[in-house]
Scaffold this motif. Sequence first.
Motif, PDB file in Angstrom:
ATOM      1  N   TYR A   1     -11.192   5.835  -4.422  1.00 45.46           N
ATOM      2  CA  TYR A   1      -9.943   5.106  -4.244  1.00 45.46           C
ATOM      3  C   TYR A   1     -11.357   3.895  -3.764  1.00 45.46           C
TER       4      TYR A   1
ATOM      5  N   PHE B   1       0.799  -1.542   0.271  1.00 42.03           N
ATOM      6  CA  PHE B   1       0.334   0.614  -0.083  1.00 42.03           C
ATOM      7  C   PHE B   1       1.266   1.677   0.440  1.00 42.03           C
TER       8      PHE B   1
ATOM      9  N   VAL C   1     -10.075  -0.200  -1.350  1.00 42.59           N
ATOM     10  CA  VAL C   1      -9.131  -1.236  -0.775  1.00 42.59           C
ATOM     11  C   VAL C   1      -9.770  -2.045  -0.870  1.00 42.59           C
TER      12      VAL C   1
ATOM     13  N   THR D   1       1.814   8.564  -3.740  1.00 45.35           N
ATOM     14  CA  THR D   1       2.195   9.168  -4.758  1.00 45.35           C
ATOM     15  C   THR D   1       0.225   9.676  -4.728  1.00 45.35           C
ATOM     16  N   ALA D   2      -0.298   8.543  -4.815  1.00 50.71           N
ATOM     17  CA  ALA D   2      -1.631   8.480  -4.945  1.00 50.71           C
ATOM     18  C   ALA D   2      -2.825   9.720  -4.227  1.00 50.71           C
TER      19      ALA D   2
ATOM     20  N   ASN E   1       3.152   2.435  -1.814  1.00 49.55           N
ATOM     21  CA  ASN E   1       3.473   3.304  -2.943  1.00 49.55           C
ATOM     22  C   ASN E   1       2.358   4.548  -3.548  1.00 49.55           C
ATOM     23  N   THR E   2       1.072   3.534  -2.834  1.00 51.58           N
ATOM     24  CA  THR E   2      -0.045   4.210  -3.373  1.00 51.58           C
ATOM     25  C   THR E   2       0.163   4.965  -2.923  1.00 51.58           C
ATOM     26  N   ARG E   3      -0.628   4.994  -1.722  1.00 52.34           N
ATOM     27  CA  ARG E   3      -0.450   6.850  -0.127  1.00 52.34           C
ATOM     28  C   ARG E   3       0.555   7.369  -0.303  1.00 52.34           C
TER      29      ARG E   3
END
Length: 120
Positions: free
Chosen positions: A63, A28, A65, A34-35, A30-32
């Motif tokens: 989004y 999680f 999860v 960047t996005a 990378n998403t946290r």
Amino acid sequence: VNLQLSDFTLQNHKMSLLDQHIMDDPDFQNTRQTALKDASDLACAEVMHTTHRYWYNLVGRRYGVQSWAPDSRNYYDIKGALNPSLGRKFPNGLRGGEKWIAEVLQEKLKLILPDVTLRM
């Protein structure tokens, strides 16, 4: 919004903060970063949960999860319960229209399912 109980719900599901175990999960991160612009806390509403899956929508983020819990079944107990006479051994027991399955799986089977006997 229920002012008497100070409850806020999203489509009949109570809002809460996303579980810290999910926030800290390496998958999680990378998403946290960047996005979600490295958010420290994320509001979410549960969409659905099953025995091993939790699904949340992040409020205002567009989004979702999904988090899976490990399978708690003991593979060896299940393996002993299977009746080998109810299936044909793979790949020798394949019928003419099933030969493509062997072509696709033959090389990968040793890597994906080592020490497992497949039955059709």
